[in-house]
Scaffold this motif. Sequence first.
Motif: not given
Length: 152
Positions: A46-64
């Motif tokens: 997580v500490d190697q991800k940008s805030p945008a990438q991290w928010a995107y990935e988690r939103t995709v999980v919730y969307l799915k």
Amino acid sequence: MGDEIKTSAEAMEQAAGPRMHEVHTDDTTPNTRDQALPKKVKSQPVDQKSPAQWAYERTVVYLKKFEESLDDQHEVAMGFVGADAGVLRIEGMGYFDPDIVTFYGADPTGAKMQLVQHVSQLSVVFRALPKAVEQKAPNRIGFKLAQDLDTA
């Protein structure tokens, strides 16, 4: 300066990686206790991800996860809080490092929409909408007018 001191509990939590945990009261929504996450979400710390990438990935999980609860007659859309923009039928999603998340789609009339959101303001409301009816090709009046000028 700048070096953060972490407790042993914080260090262990960070080393364990991201987890997802949910409990629901209704019988139709399965409870998610430490759900298995997609490999891409878990593979990069997580500490190697940008805030945008991290928010995107988690939103995709919730969307799915939200889509898994829908029947064949509904599609995912998002509503807007505090705006008269209506809903956006989600047709795409992306991010722009370091801090922008974007949603692409159309409103219920078929008009194209795009939401560009800073991660600090991210708030997504998923909604179920009836499936879009297949439409004929759009009327491109600009092409017709340009063609008419070429023949005159």
